[in-house]
Design a protein around this motif. Structure first.
Motif, PDB file in Angstrom:
ATOM      1  N   VAL A   1      68.404 109.188  49.384  1.00 14.42           N
ATOM      2  CA  VAL A   1      69.840 109.354  49.660  1.00 14.42           C
ATOM      3  C   VAL A   1      70.554 109.640  48.353  1.00 14.42           C
ATOM      4  CG1 VAL A   1      71.940 108.255  50.518  1.00 14.42           C
ATOM      5  CG2 VAL A   1      69.744 107.801  51.653  1.00 14.42           C
ATOM      6  N   GLY A   2      71.301 110.726  48.300  1.00 12.48           N
ATOM      7  CA  GLY A   2      72.080 111.030  47.110  1.00 12.48           C
ATOM      8  C   GLY A   2      71.212 111.413  45.920  1.00 12.48           C
ATOM      9  N   GLU A   3      71.760 111.157  44.733  1.00  7.57           N
ATOM     10  CA  GLU A   3      71.126 111.601  43.499  1.00  7.57           C
ATOM     11  C   GLU A   3      70.509 110.465  42.693  1.00  7.57           C
ATOM     12  OE1 GLU A   3      70.889 114.815  42.850  1.00  7.57           O
ATOM     13  OE2 GLU A   3      71.988 115.217  44.721  1.00  7.57           O
ATOM     14  N   ALA A   4      70.394 109.296  43.289  1.00  5.89           N
ATOM     15  CA  ALA A   4      69.868 108.151  42.539  1.00  5.89           C
ATOM     16  C   ALA A   4      69.120 107.205  43.465  1.00  5.89           C
ATOM     17  CB  ALA A   4      71.012 107.408  41.835  1.00  5.89           C
ATOM     18  N   LEU A   5      68.358 106.337  42.868  1.00  2.56           N
ATOM     19  CA  LEU A   5      67.649 105.292  43.601  1.00  2.56           C
ATOM     20  C   LEU A   5      68.623 104.450  44.410  1.00  2.56           C
ATOM     21  CD1 LEU A   5      64.740 103.702  43.614  1.00  2.56           C
ATOM     22  CD2 LEU A   5      65.971 102.135  42.105  1.00  2.56           C
ATOM     23  N   SER A   6      68.243 104.090  45.624  1.00  2.00           N
ATOM     24  CA  SER A   6      69.084 103.237  46.462  1.00  2.00           C
ATOM     25  C   SER A   6      68.206 102.268  47.256  1.00  2.00           C
ATOM     26  CB  SER A   6      69.917 104.087  47.433  1.00  2.00           C
ATOM     27  OG  SER A   6      69.088 104.616  48.459  1.00  2.00           O
ATOM     28  N   LEU A   7      68.861 101.431  48.040  1.00  7.61           N
ATOM     29  CA  LEU A   7      68.122 100.524  48.904  1.00  7.61           C
ATOM     30  C   LEU A   7      67.205 101.275  49.855  1.00  7.61           C
ATOM     31  CD1 LEU A   7      70.645  97.714  49.989  1.00  7.61           C
ATOM     32  CD2 LEU A   7      69.101  97.778  48.017  1.00  7.61           C
ATOM     33  N   ALA A   8      67.557 102.511  50.183  1.00 11.55           N
ATOM     34  CA  ALA A   8      66.713 103.314  51.067  1.00 11.55           C
ATOM     35  C   ALA A   8      65.326 103.496  50.461  1.00 11.55           C
ATOM     36  CB  ALA A   8      67.371 104.675  51.324  1.00 11.55           C
ATOM     37  N   ASP A   9      65.280 103.902  49.192  1.00 14.64           N
ATOM     38  CA  ASP A   9      64.001 104.102  48.526  1.00 14.64           C
ATOM     39  C   ASP A   9      63.202 102.807  48.455  1.00 14.64           C
ATOM     40  OD1 ASP A   9      64.370 106.981  47.391  1.00 14.64           O
ATOM     41  OD2 ASP A   9      66.182 105.920  46.782  1.00 14.64           O
ATOM     42  N   ILE A  10      63.871 101.721  48.117  1.00  9.00           N
ATOM     43  CA  ILE A  10      63.187 100.445  47.940  1.00  9.00           C
ATOM     44  C   ILE A  10      62.614  99.947  49.264  1.00  9.00           C
ATOM     45  CG2 ILE A  10      63.511  98.029  47.302  1.00  9.00           C
ATOM     46  CD1 ILE A  10      65.567  99.013  45.223  1.00  9.00           C
ATOM     47  N   ALA A  11      63.382 100.096  50.342  1.00  9.77           N
ATOM     48  CA  ALA A  11      62.907  99.653  51.648  1.00  9.77           C
ATOM     49  C   ALA A  11      61.667 100.430  52.083  1.00  9.77           C
ATOM     50  CB  ALA A  11      64.021  99.805  52.682  1.00  9.77           C
ATOM     51  N   VAL A  12      61.692 101.740  51.859  1.00  9.45           N
ATOM     52  CA  VAL A  12      60.586 102.575  52.318  1.00  9.45           C
ATOM     53  C   VAL A  12      59.355 102.430  51.429  1.00  9.45           C
ATOM     54  CG1 VAL A  12      59.842 104.950  52.751  1.00  9.45           C
ATOM     55  CG2 VAL A  12      62.139 104.232  53.435  1.00  9.45           C
ATOM     56  N   VAL A  13      59.555 102.318  50.122  1.00  7.61           N
ATOM     57  CA  VAL A  13      58.412 102.365  49.203  1.00  7.61           C
ATOM     58  C   VAL A  13      57.594 101.079  49.169  1.00  7.61           C
ATOM     59  CG1 VAL A  13      59.459 101.513  47.046  1.00  7.61           C
ATOM     60  CG2 VAL A  13      57.734 103.335  46.969  1.00  7.61           C
ATOM     61  N   ALA A  14      58.186  99.946  49.457  1.00  7.07           N
ATOM     62  CA  ALA A  14      57.501  98.663  49.230  1.00  7.07           C
ATOM     63  C   ALA A  14      56.110  98.572  49.858  1.00  7.07           C
ATOM     64  CB  ALA A  14      58.392  97.514  49.687  1.00  7.07           C
TER      65      ALA A  14
ATOM     66  N   LEU B   1      56.048 113.294  48.884  1.00 10.65           N
ATOM     67  CA  LEU B   1      56.010 111.843  49.051  1.00 10.65           C
ATOM     68  C   LEU B   1      55.314 111.185  47.858  1.00 10.65           C
ATOM     69  CD1 LEU B   1      54.857 110.076  52.359  1.00 10.65           C
ATOM     70  CD2 LEU B   1      54.308 109.177  50.111  1.00 10.65           C
ATOM     71  N   MET B   2      54.171 111.744  47.462  1.00  5.11           N
ATOM     72  CA  MET B   2      53.418 111.132  46.371  1.00  5.11           C
ATOM     73  C   MET B   2      54.143 111.251  45.032  1.00  5.11           C
ATOM     74  SD  MET B   2      50.992 109.719  47.922  1.00  5.11           S
ATOM     75  CE  MET B   2      50.145 109.125  46.451  1.00  5.11           C
ATOM     76  N   SER B   3      54.856 112.347  44.826  1.00  7.85           N
ATOM     77  CA  SER B   3      55.642 112.503  43.593  1.00  7.85           C
ATOM     78  C   SER B   3      56.770 111.478  43.546  1.00  7.85           C
ATOM     79  CB  SER B   3      56.207 113.919  43.500  1.00  7.85           C
ATOM     80  OG  SER B   3      55.164 114.864  43.350  1.00  7.85           O
ATOM     81  N   TRP B   4      57.413 111.275  44.683  1.00  9.16           N
ATOM     82  CA  TRP B   4      58.481 110.269  44.784  1.00  9.16           C
ATOM     83  C   TRP B   4      57.929 108.871  44.504  1.00  9.16           C
ATOM     84  CZ3 TRP B   4      58.307 106.803  49.060  1.00  9.16           C
ATOM     85  CH2 TRP B   4      59.436 105.981  49.215  1.00  9.16           C
ATOM     86  N   PHE B   5      56.774 108.576  45.098  1.00  5.11           N
ATOM     87  CA  PHE B   5      56.151 107.280  44.868  1.00  5.11           C
ATOM     88  C   PHE B   5      55.810 107.098  43.396  1.00  5.11           C
ATOM     89  CE2 PHE B   5      52.138 104.548  45.648  1.00  5.11           C
ATOM     90  CZ  PHE B   5      52.853 103.383  45.463  1.00  5.11           C
ATOM     91  N   GLU B   6      55.316 108.128  42.761  1.00  8.52           N
ATOM     92  CA  GLU B   6      54.974 108.025  41.346  1.00  8.52           C
ATOM     93  C   GLU B   6      56.216 107.809  40.493  1.00  8.52           C
ATOM     94  OE1 GLU B   6      52.735 107.493  38.103  1.00  8.52           O
ATOM     95  OE2 GLU B   6      52.050 107.612  40.192  1.00  8.52           O
TER      96      GLU B   6
ATOM     97  N   LEU C   1      61.897 114.860  51.371  1.00  6.60           N
ATOM     98  CA  LEU C   1      61.855 114.820  49.904  1.00  6.60           C
ATOM     99  C   LEU C   1      61.541 116.170  49.274  1.00  6.60           C
ATOM    100  CD1 LEU C   1      59.940 111.437  49.565  1.00  6.60           C
ATOM    101  CD2 LEU C   1      62.252 111.875  48.710  1.00  6.60           C
ATOM    102  N   ALA C   2      61.456 117.210  50.078  1.00  4.66           N
ATOM    103  CA  ALA C   2      61.066 118.528  49.557  1.00  4.66           C
ATOM    104  C   ALA C   2      62.043 119.065  48.519  1.00  4.66           C
ATOM    105  CB  ALA C   2      60.927 119.521  50.710  1.00  4.66           C
ATOM    106  N   GLN C   3      63.323 118.784  48.681  1.00  6.02           N
ATOM    107  CA  GLN C   3      64.333 119.325  47.782  1.00  6.02           C
ATOM    108  C   GLN C   3      65.143 118.236  47.100  1.00  6.02           C
ATOM    109  OE1 GLN C   3      64.386 122.581  47.205  1.00  6.02           O
ATOM    110  NE2 GLN C   3      62.807 122.943  48.765  1.00  6.02           N
ATOM    111  N   ARG C   4      64.583 117.035  46.999  1.00  2.00           N
ATOM    112  CA  ARG C   4      65.338 115.932  46.410  1.00  2.00           C
ATOM    113  C   ARG C   4      64.391 114.953  45.742  1.00  2.00           C
ATOM    114  NH1 ARG C   4      68.950 113.456  49.746  1.00  2.00           N
ATOM    115  NH2 ARG C   4      69.224 115.340  50.995  1.00  2.00           N
ATOM    116  N   ASP C   5      64.930 114.194  44.803  1.00  2.00           N
ATOM    117  CA  ASP C   5      64.134 113.182  44.108  1.00  2.00           C
ATOM    118  C   ASP C   5      64.204 111.818  44.787  1.00  2.00           C
ATOM    119  OD1 ASP C   5      63.275 114.948  42.161  1.00  2.00           O
ATOM    120  OD2 ASP C   5      64.900 114.447  40.766  1.00  2.00           O
ATOM    121  N   TRP C   6      65.317 111.559  45.486  1.00  2.00           N
ATOM    122  CA  TRP C   6      65.556 110.250  46.095  1.00  2.00           C
ATOM    123  C   TRP C   6      65.944 110.432  47.554  1.00  2.00           C
ATOM    124  CZ3 TRP C   6      63.536 107.135  42.721  1.00  2.00           C
ATOM    125  CH2 TRP C   6      63.636 107.436  41.356  1.00  2.00           C
TER     126      TRP C   6
END
Length: 204
Positions: free
Chosen positions: A154-167, A185-190, A147-152
């Motif tokens: 996979v790609g440029e938007a929220l996906s199932l990847a984010d949802i699976a990992v964050v829950a 990681l904490m910025s992404w979670f926020e 997540l060092a150089q990205r907000d999500w």
């Protein structure tokens, strides 16, 4: 569609987050996992005896990521699970990583630091906690680096990847997860915590 769910389940929350994002109404059937009779009925619809379970007509589906993918597949125009084969494989990669590694390690700490005392099994075992914390820090470093150089994820938007990992991070504070030293990681979670799909699935 009906979702058999308990609000303490981060796996069930994954599914609810996807349904929330897709605008799919789910009839939530709350399952009391303390009740022997309800656990017995749960085994009738899922031989593993675990939540969540989705019922869509006469189709019963268990395993949270399979349910997440199914909800996307029946929703025209959705963006959470892209159609491109390589992008979808990348999303799948993170879903498997979440289930096999990240959530599994968090579940050990949740049991030791939360549930063990609640069910009368005493204090958490220091050796087990220390080992799981070490494993989670390694996994946190992987996620933080990605997540060092990205907000999500996979790609440029929220996906199932984010949802699976964050829950399972719903237990960040209560399970005393040692992830606070990973700024990306904490910025992404926020970012995710500010979204309606997180806010609207915090309870129930």
């Amino acid at each position: 569609m009906r979702l058999f769910h308990n609000h303490l389940s981060s796996n069930g929350r994954r599914v609810r987050m996807v349904a929330e994002q897709l605008g799919l109404p789910l009839d939530i059937v709350k399952v009391d996992l303390v009740s022997e009779s309800e656990r017995a009925r749960l085994h009738e619809i899922n031989p593993n005896g675990k939540l969540p379970v989705l019922q869509d007509g006469d189709f019963m589906l268990w395993e949270s990521c399979a349910i997440m993918q199914y909800l996307c597949d029946i929703t025209p125009g959705q963006q959470l699970y892209p159609q491109d084969a390589r992008v979808r494989a990348d999303v799948n990669r993170w879903q498997f990583w979440a289930c096999q590694h990240f959530a599994e390690t968090i579940s050990i700490l949740a049991f030791e630091n939360i549930w063990k005392g609640m069910i009368g099994r005493g204090e958490g075992d220091p050796a087990t906690v220390a080992h799981a914390e070490g494993e989670l820090r390694q996994l946190g470093a992987v996620l933080d680096g990605h997540l060092a150089q990205r907000d999500w994820l996979v790609g440029e938007a929220l996906s199932l990847a984010d949802i699976a990992v964050v829950a399972p991070l719903m237990y960040l504070e209560k399970a005393r997860l040692p992830l606070g030293d990973f700024p990306n990681l904490m910025s992404w979670f926020e970012r995710i915590r500010q979204l309606d799909l997180w806010k609207n699935t915090e309870a129930g």
